[in-house]
Design a protein around this motif. Sequence first.
Motif, PDB file in Angstrom:
ATOM      1  N   MET A  69       0.841  -1.201   0.000  1.00 23.36           N
ATOM      2  CA  MET A  69       0.000   0.000   0.000  1.00 23.36           C
ATOM      3  C   MET A  69       0.875   1.249   0.000  1.00 23.36           C
ATOM      4  SD  MET A  69      -3.261   0.639   2.498  1.00 23.36           S
ATOM      5  CE  MET A  69      -2.460   1.667   3.707  1.00 23.36           C
ATOM      6  N   GLU A  70       0.479   2.238  -0.800  1.00 26.76           N
ATOM      7  CA  GLU A  70       1.286   3.461  -0.875  1.00 26.76           C
ATOM      8  C   GLU A  70       1.198   4.244   0.440  1.00 26.76           C
ATOM      9  OE1 GLU A  70       1.212   7.079  -3.707  1.00 26.76           O
ATOM     10  OE2 GLU A  70       1.087   5.233  -4.914  1.00 26.76           O
ATOM     11  N   GLN A  71       2.348   4.820   0.855  1.00 25.95           N
ATOM     12  CA  GLN A  71       2.328   5.545   2.121  1.00 25.95           C
ATOM     13  C   GLN A  71       1.688   6.914   1.954  1.00 25.95           C
ATOM     14  OE1 GLN A  71       6.131   6.022   4.082  1.00 25.95           O
ATOM     15  NE2 GLN A  71       5.134   6.943   5.855  1.00 25.95           N
ATOM     16  N   LYS A  72       0.882   7.255   2.938  1.00 22.04           N
ATOM     17  CA  LYS A  72       0.148   8.525   2.904  1.00 22.04           C
ATOM     18  C   LYS A  72       1.102   9.719   3.044  1.00 22.04           C
ATOM     19  CE  LYS A  72      -2.942  10.919   6.081  1.00 22.04           C
ATOM     20  NZ  LYS A  72      -4.287  11.292   5.903  1.00 22.04           N
ATOM     21  N   THR A  73       0.752  10.841   2.405  1.00 20.15           N
ATOM     22  CA  THR A  73       1.457  12.104   2.665  1.00 20.15           C
ATOM     23  C   THR A  73       0.556  12.941   3.561  1.00 20.15           C
ATOM     24  OG1 THR A  73       2.642  12.024   0.602  1.00 20.15           O
ATOM     25  CG2 THR A  73       2.434  14.194   1.607  1.00 20.15           C
TER      26      THR A  73
END
Length: 353
Positions: free
Chosen positions: A1-5
Amino acid sequence: MEQKTYSLVIVGFGGMGSYHVQLIEPSEHLAVTGVYDLVDYRMELAAAKGFKTYDSLEAVLSDETVDVVLIATPNDVHKTIAIQALKSGKHVICEKPVTINSADLLDIIAVAKEEDRIFMVHQNRRWDEDFLIIQDIIQKKKIGEVFHLESRVQGANGIPGDWRQLKAYGGGMLLDWGVHLLDQLLLLTGSKIDSVSSELSTILGTEVDDGFTGFIRFKDGLTAVIEVGTTNFIKLPRWYVKGTEGTAIIRDWDLSGEIVVNNPDVVKVEPKPIQAGQGLTKTMAPPSEESTLRLPIENPESTKQSFYENFVSVIEGKSKPLVKNEEVHRVLRLIETIFEAAEKQVILKGLEL
Ligand code: NAD
Protein backbone atom coordinates in the motif's frame (compact mmCIF):
# COMPACT_ATOMS: atom_id res chain seq x y z
CA MET A 1 0.00 0.00 0.00
CA GLU A 2 1.29 3.46 -0.88
CA GLN A 3 2.33 5.55 2.12
CA LYS A 4 0.15 8.53 2.90
CA THR A 5 1.46 12.10 2.66
CA TYR A 6 0.29 14.03 5.70
CA SER A 7 -1.07 17.53 5.20
CA LEU A 8 0.43 20.09 7.60
CA VAL A 9 -0.73 23.62 8.40
CA ILE A 10 1.65 26.13 9.98
CA VAL A 11 0.12 28.33 12.67
CA GLY A 12 2.34 31.38 13.14
CA PHE A 13 4.13 32.20 9.89
CA GLY A 14 6.92 34.43 11.20
CA GLY A 15 10.68 33.76 11.16
CA MET A 16 10.54 30.15 12.31
CA GLY A 17 7.17 29.25 10.79
CA SER A 18 8.39 30.19 7.33
CA TYR A 19 11.73 28.43 7.90
CA HIS A 20 9.82 25.20 8.54
CA VAL A 21 8.69 25.28 4.90
CA GLN A 22 12.33 24.87 3.88
CA LEU A 23 12.94 22.20 6.52
CA ILE A 24 9.89 20.14 5.56
CA GLU A 25 10.51 20.42 1.80
CA PRO A 26 12.67 17.25 1.52
CA SER A 27 10.18 15.23 3.55
CA GLU A 28 8.41 12.64 1.39
CA HIS A 29 5.42 12.06 3.60
CA LEU A 30 4.74 15.48 5.07
CA ALA A 31 3.58 18.46 2.99
CA VAL A 32 2.90 22.03 4.05
CA THR A 33 -0.52 22.82 2.60
CA GLY A 34 -1.70 25.87 4.52
CA VAL A 35 -0.94 28.71 6.88
CA TYR A 36 -2.71 30.68 9.54
CA ASP A 37 -1.24 33.84 11.06
CA LEU A 38 -2.85 36.75 12.92
CA VAL A 39 -1.10 39.30 10.71
CA ASP A 40 -2.38 40.02 7.18
CA TYR A 41 1.06 40.67 5.76
CA ARG A 42 2.28 37.22 6.84
CA MET A 43 -0.83 35.65 5.23
CA GLU A 44 -0.13 37.51 1.99
CA LEU A 45 3.39 36.08 1.99
CA ALA A 46 1.98 32.60 2.54
CA ALA A 47 -0.56 33.03 -0.27
CA ALA A 48 2.20 34.26 -2.60
CA LYS A 49 4.03 30.99 -1.92
CA GLY A 50 0.95 29.07 -3.01
CA PHE A 51 -0.30 27.96 0.42
CA LYS A 52 -3.94 27.88 1.36
CA THR A 53 -4.61 30.62 3.93
CA TYR A 54 -7.17 30.29 6.71
CA ASP A 55 -9.18 33.09 8.35
CA SER A 56 -9.03 31.62 11.83
CA LEU A 57 -7.56 28.80 13.89
CA GLU A 58 -11.07 27.28 14.02
CA ALA A 59 -11.09 27.17 10.20
CA VAL A 60 -7.80 25.20 10.24
CA LEU A 61 -9.07 22.82 12.88
CA SER A 62 -12.39 22.13 11.18
CA ASP A 63 -10.67 21.33 7.87
CA GLU A 64 -10.77 17.54 7.73
CA THR A 65 -8.04 17.39 5.11
CA VAL A 66 -5.51 18.74 7.66
CA ASP A 67 -3.62 16.04 9.55
CA VAL A 68 -0.96 18.01 11.39
CA VAL A 69 -0.79 21.46 13.00
CA LEU A 70 2.65 22.97 13.43
CA ILE A 71 2.75 25.72 16.08
CA ALA A 72 5.33 28.47 15.53
CA THR A 73 3.70 31.37 17.36
CA PRO A 74 5.21 33.23 20.32
CA ASN A 75 5.59 30.96 23.34
CA ASP A 76 2.65 32.08 25.49
CA VAL A 77 -0.03 30.70 23.15
CA HIS A 78 1.54 27.30 22.35
CA LYS A 79 -0.50 25.58 25.05
CA THR A 80 -3.98 26.79 24.07
CA ILE A 81 -3.38 26.19 20.37
CA ALA A 82 -1.92 22.73 21.03
CA ILE A 83 -4.84 21.63 23.21
CA GLN A 84 -7.42 22.96 20.74
CA ALA A 85 -5.66 21.21 17.85
CA LEU A 86 -5.34 17.88 19.68
CA LYS A 87 -9.01 18.03 20.70
CA SER A 88 -9.89 18.54 17.03
CA GLY A 89 -8.12 15.30 16.16
CA LYS A 90 -4.93 16.83 14.74
CA HIS A 91 -1.41 15.63 15.44
CA VAL A 92 0.79 18.50 16.63
CA ILE A 93 4.37 19.66 16.19
CA CYS A 94 5.19 22.50 18.56
CA GLU A 95 8.10 24.88 18.61
CA LYS A 96 10.30 25.22 21.64
CA PRO A 97 9.98 26.26 24.41
CA VAL A 98 6.92 24.04 24.29
CA THR A 99 5.28 25.96 27.17
CA ILE A 100 6.43 28.57 29.62
CA ASN A 101 6.19 26.23 32.60
CA SER A 102 6.36 22.48 33.16
CA ALA A 103 2.79 22.11 34.52
CA ASP A 104 1.35 23.42 31.22
CA LEU A 105 3.20 20.72 29.31
CA LEU A 106 1.67 18.02 31.53
CA ASP A 107 -1.78 19.36 30.60
CA ILE A 108 -0.95 19.05 26.89
CA ILE A 109 0.47 15.54 27.33
CA ALA A 110 -2.73 14.47 29.12
CA VAL A 111 -4.90 15.75 26.24
CA ALA A 112 -2.67 14.09 23.62
CA LYS A 113 -3.08 10.81 25.50
CA GLU A 114 -6.88 11.20 25.83
CA GLU A 115 -7.22 12.04 22.14
CA ASP A 116 -4.66 9.41 21.03
CA ARG A 117 -2.78 12.00 18.95
CA ILE A 118 0.97 12.57 18.57
CA PHE A 119 2.44 15.67 20.15
CA MET A 120 6.14 16.32 19.50
CA VAL A 121 8.35 19.31 20.25
CA HIS A 122 10.75 20.63 17.65
CA GLN A 123 14.04 20.30 19.55
CA ASN A 124 15.94 20.66 16.29
CA ARG A 125 19.31 21.36 17.88
CA ARG A 126 19.59 17.68 18.79
CA TRP A 127 20.62 17.35 15.13
CA ASP A 128 23.27 20.14 15.23
CA GLU A 129 26.66 18.90 14.04
CA ASP A 130 28.63 20.52 16.87
CA PHE A 131 26.41 18.76 19.41
CA LEU A 132 26.63 15.38 17.61
CA ILE A 133 30.45 15.67 17.58
CA ILE A 134 30.58 16.37 21.33
CA GLN A 135 28.15 13.52 22.00
CA ASP A 136 30.40 11.20 19.97
CA ILE A 137 33.55 12.36 21.82
CA ILE A 138 31.86 11.63 25.15
CA GLN A 139 30.29 8.31 24.13
CA LYS A 140 33.50 6.98 22.58
CA LYS A 141 35.58 8.27 25.52
CA LYS A 142 37.91 10.02 23.07
CA ILE A 143 39.18 12.26 25.90
CA GLY A 144 38.70 9.69 28.68
CA GLU A 145 35.95 10.21 31.25
CA VAL A 146 34.44 13.66 30.82
CA PHE A 147 34.24 15.45 34.18
CA HIS A 148 33.44 19.02 33.11
CA LEU A 149 31.87 20.72 30.11
CA GLU A 150 31.00 24.24 29.09
CA SER A 151 28.41 25.00 26.42
CA ARG A 152 27.87 28.57 25.33
CA VAL A 153 26.18 30.70 22.70
CA GLN A 154 27.08 34.34 22.63
CA GLY A 155 26.12 37.30 20.48
CA ALA A 156 26.39 41.07 20.67
CA ASN A 157 23.03 42.01 19.16
CA GLY A 158 20.84 42.13 22.25
CA ILE A 159 17.48 40.32 22.31
CA PRO A 160 16.00 40.28 18.81
CA GLY A 161 12.44 41.22 17.88
CA ASP A 162 9.62 42.37 20.09
CA TRP A 163 7.86 39.63 22.04
CA ARG A 164 11.16 37.99 23.10
CA GLN A 165 11.73 41.03 25.34
CA LEU A 166 8.41 40.61 27.16
CA LYS A 167 7.65 38.31 30.07
CA ALA A 168 3.99 37.76 29.19
CA TYR A 169 5.00 36.17 25.87
CA GLY A 170 7.52 33.82 27.49
CA GLY A 171 10.43 36.00 26.43
CA GLY A 172 14.00 35.98 27.71
CA MET A 173 17.07 34.05 26.74
CA LEU A 174 16.72 31.19 29.24
CA LEU A 175 13.42 30.22 27.56
CA ASP A 176 14.92 30.88 24.14
CA TRP A 177 18.47 29.56 23.56
CA GLY A 178 18.58 28.14 27.09
CA VAL A 179 16.04 25.48 26.11
CA HIS A 180 18.33 24.18 23.35
CA LEU A 181 21.53 24.15 25.40
CA LEU A 182 19.90 22.50 28.40
CA ASP A 183 18.16 19.92 26.21
CA GLN A 184 21.51 19.02 24.65
CA LEU A 185 23.20 18.87 28.07
CA LEU A 186 20.69 16.39 29.46
CA LEU A 187 21.33 14.08 26.49
CA LEU A 188 25.07 13.99 27.22
CA THR A 189 24.79 12.12 30.51
CA GLY A 190 22.54 9.45 31.91
CA SER A 191 22.99 10.92 35.36
CA LYS A 192 20.46 12.82 37.45
CA ILE A 193 21.12 16.40 38.55
CA ASP A 194 22.39 16.99 42.06
CA SER A 195 22.68 20.78 42.35
CA VAL A 196 22.05 23.99 40.41
CA SER A 197 23.13 27.58 40.86
CA SER A 198 22.76 30.40 38.38
CA GLU A 199 22.92 34.06 37.51
CA LEU A 200 20.53 35.81 35.16
CA SER A 201 21.84 38.75 33.17
CA THR A 202 19.81 41.95 32.78
CA ILE A 203 22.41 44.25 31.24
CA LEU A 204 20.02 45.49 28.57
CA GLY A 205 17.39 46.65 31.05
CA THR A 206 14.62 44.47 29.62
CA GLU A 207 12.01 42.92 31.93
CA VAL A 208 13.33 39.46 30.98
CA ASP A 209 16.79 37.93 31.21
CA ASP A 210 19.08 38.86 28.32
CA GLY A 211 21.33 35.90 29.16
CA PHE A 212 22.24 33.58 32.00
CA THR A 213 24.95 31.36 33.42
CA GLY A 214 23.91 28.05 34.96
CA PHE A 215 26.24 25.85 37.04
CA ILE A 216 24.93 22.30 37.08
CA ARG A 217 26.38 19.36 39.02
CA PHE A 218 25.22 15.83 38.20
CA LYS A 219 25.05 12.97 40.70
CA ASP A 220 27.87 11.15 38.85
CA GLY A 221 30.21 14.13 39.47
CA LEU A 222 30.01 15.74 36.01
CA THR A 223 29.85 19.52 36.23
CA ALA A 224 28.58 21.86 33.51
CA VAL A 225 28.52 25.56 32.81
CA ILE A 226 25.75 26.61 30.44
CA GLU A 227 25.87 30.18 29.28
CA VAL A 228 23.88 32.40 26.94
CA GLY A 229 24.92 36.00 26.34
CA THR A 230 23.68 38.81 24.13
CA THR A 231 26.33 41.44 24.90
CA ASN A 232 29.48 39.45 24.02
CA PHE A 233 31.54 41.27 21.43
CA ILE A 234 34.15 38.50 21.59
CA LYS A 235 32.86 34.95 21.91
CA LEU A 236 34.14 32.15 24.13
CA PRO A 237 34.17 28.70 22.45
CA ARG A 238 30.82 27.07 21.69
CA TRP A 239 32.04 23.92 23.54
CA TYR A 240 34.91 23.35 26.01
CA VAL A 241 35.02 19.79 27.33
CA LYS A 242 37.53 18.31 29.80
CA GLY A 243 38.18 14.60 30.20
CA THR A 244 40.65 12.57 32.24
CA GLU A 245 42.78 11.97 29.09
CA GLY A 246 42.34 15.18 27.12
CA THR A 247 40.43 18.33 26.25
CA ALA A 248 38.14 19.18 23.32
CA ILE A 249 37.15 22.55 21.98
CA ILE A 250 34.65 23.44 19.27
CA ARG A 251 34.94 27.15 18.68
CA ASP A 252 31.89 27.87 16.58
CA TRP A 253 29.21 26.49 14.25
CA ASP A 254 31.86 26.29 11.53
CA LEU A 255 33.13 23.32 13.60
CA SER A 256 36.63 24.75 13.94
CA GLY A 257 38.31 23.34 17.02
CA GLU A 258 40.70 20.74 18.33
CA ILE A 259 41.05 17.71 20.53
CA VAL A 260 44.28 17.22 22.45
CA VAL A 261 44.84 13.92 24.29
CA ASN A 262 47.61 12.12 26.13
CA ASN A 263 49.65 9.99 23.73
CA PRO A 264 49.31 6.48 25.20
CA ASP A 265 52.50 5.32 23.39
CA VAL A 266 54.80 7.86 25.00
CA VAL A 267 56.01 7.96 28.58
CA LYS A 268 54.95 11.31 29.99
CA VAL A 269 57.71 13.90 29.62
CA GLU A 270 58.35 16.28 32.55
CA PRO A 271 57.25 19.75 31.40
CA LYS A 272 59.93 22.43 31.28
CA PRO A 273 59.28 25.68 33.16
CA ILE A 274 58.07 28.52 30.98
CA GLN A 275 58.25 32.27 31.49
CA ALA A 276 54.79 33.48 32.55
CA GLY A 277 54.53 37.22 33.06
CA GLN A 278 57.06 38.15 35.71
CA GLY A 279 57.61 34.59 36.89
CA LEU A 280 58.34 31.00 35.87
CA THR A 281 55.84 28.14 35.93
CA LYS A 282 55.99 24.41 35.34
CA THR A 283 52.41 23.83 36.53
CA MET A 284 50.92 25.97 33.77
CA ALA A 285 53.35 24.98 31.02
CA PRO A 286 51.61 23.38 27.98
CA PRO A 287 51.92 19.61 27.70
CA SER A 288 54.96 18.59 25.62
CA GLU A 289 54.35 18.01 21.90
CA GLU A 290 55.80 14.46 22.17
CA SER A 291 53.46 13.33 24.92
CA THR A 292 50.21 14.52 23.32
CA LEU A 293 48.23 13.83 20.15
CA ARG A 294 45.99 16.20 18.22
CA LEU A 295 42.88 14.47 16.92
CA PRO A 296 40.69 15.87 14.16
CA ILE A 297 37.16 17.11 14.85
CA GLU A 298 35.19 14.34 13.14
CA ASN A 299 31.56 14.46 12.26
CA PRO A 300 30.08 11.12 13.33
CA GLU A 301 28.04 9.30 10.72
CA SER A 302 24.46 9.60 11.84
CA THR A 303 21.75 7.20 10.82
CA LYS A 304 19.23 9.11 12.90
CA GLN A 305 15.94 9.87 11.13
CA SER A 306 15.21 13.54 10.50
CA PHE A 307 12.79 15.16 12.95
CA TYR A 308 9.96 15.09 10.38
CA GLU A 309 10.58 11.53 9.14
CA ASN A 310 10.52 10.43 12.75
CA PHE A 311 7.28 12.36 13.40
CA VAL A 312 5.53 10.57 10.51
CA SER A 313 6.92 7.24 11.61
CA VAL A 314 5.65 7.84 15.16
CA ILE A 315 2.16 8.71 13.82
CA GLU A 316 2.19 5.39 11.97
CA GLY A 317 3.33 3.51 15.07
CA LYS A 318 6.59 2.45 13.39
CA SER A 319 9.10 4.37 15.57
CA LYS A 320 9.47 5.78 19.04
CA PRO A 321 9.70 9.60 19.17
CA LEU A 322 13.27 10.92 18.98
CA VAL A 323 12.12 13.85 21.11
CA LYS A 324 10.25 12.40 24.07
CA ASN A 325 7.79 14.56 25.99
CA GLU A 326 9.28 13.39 29.32
CA GLU A 327 12.68 14.72 28.21
CA VAL A 328 11.17 18.07 27.23
CA HIS A 329 9.38 18.18 30.60
CA ARG A 330 12.68 17.58 32.43
CA VAL A 331 14.27 20.51 30.56
CA LEU A 332 11.41 22.78 31.66
CA ARG A 333 11.83 21.64 35.27
CA LEU A 334 15.54 22.42 35.02
CA ILE A 335 14.71 25.88 33.65
CA GLU A 336 12.38 26.47 36.59
CA THR A 337 15.17 25.39 38.94
CA ILE A 338 17.61 27.80 37.25
CA PHE A 339 15.12 30.68 37.63
CA GLU A 340 14.59 29.76 41.30
CA ALA A 341 18.34 29.50 42.08
CA ALA A 342 18.96 32.89 40.46
CA GLU A 343 16.08 34.54 42.29
CA LYS A 344 17.07 33.13 45.70
CA GLN A 345 20.81 33.52 45.01
CA VAL A 346 21.48 30.04 46.40
CA ILE A 347 22.83 26.69 45.32
CA LEU A 348 19.82 24.38 45.15
CA LYS A 349 21.10 21.01 46.40
CA GLY A 350 19.81 17.48 46.80
CA LEU A 351 17.61 17.80 43.71
CA GLU A 352 15.72 14.87 42.25
CA LEU A 353 15.90 15.99 38.65
P1 NAD B 1 8.04 35.61 15.01
O1 NAD B 1 7.61 36.75 15.84
O2 NAD B 1 8.98 35.83 13.88
O3 NAD B 1 6.76 34.86 14.42
C1 NAD B 1 5.63 34.56 15.17
C2 NAD B 1 4.41 34.64 14.24
O4 NAD B 1 3.28 34.16 14.96
C3 NAD B 1 4.10 36.07 13.79
O5 NAD B 1 3.97 36.11 12.39
C4 NAD B 1 2.78 36.39 14.51
O6 NAD B 1 1.95 37.24 13.77
C5 NAD B 1 2.17 35.01 14.64
N1 NAD B 1 1.19 34.87 15.73
C6 NAD B 1 1.22 35.38 16.97
N2 NAD B 1 0.18 34.95 17.71
C7 NAD B 1 -0.53 34.13 16.89
C8 NAD B 1 -1.70 33.37 17.07
N3 NAD B 1 -2.37 33.36 18.24
N4 NAD B 1 -2.16 32.65 16.03
C9 NAD B 1 -1.52 32.66 14.83
N5 NAD B 1 -0.40 33.36 14.60
C10 NAD B 1 0.10 34.08 15.63
O7 NAD B 1 8.66 34.56 16.03
P2 NAD B 1 9.65 33.34 15.66
O8 NAD B 1 11.04 33.75 15.84
O9 NAD B 1 9.22 32.73 14.38
O10 NAD B 1 9.31 32.33 16.86
C11 NAD B 1 8.13 31.56 16.84
C12 NAD B 1 8.34 30.31 17.70
O11 NAD B 1 9.39 29.54 17.13
C13 NAD B 1 8.75 30.60 19.14
O12 NAD B 1 8.17 29.65 19.98
C14 NAD B 1 10.25 30.46 19.12
O13 NAD B 1 10.81 30.12 20.36
C15 NAD B 1 10.42 29.32 18.11
N6 NAD B 1 11.71 29.31 17.43
C16 NAD B 1 12.38 28.14 17.37
C17 NAD B 1 13.61 28.08 16.73
C18 NAD B 1 14.31 26.75 16.66
O14 NAD B 1 15.48 26.72 16.25
N7 NAD B 1 13.66 25.66 16.99
C19 NAD B 1 14.17 29.22 16.17
C20 NAD B 1 13.44 30.42 16.22
C21 NAD B 1 12.21 30.45 16.86
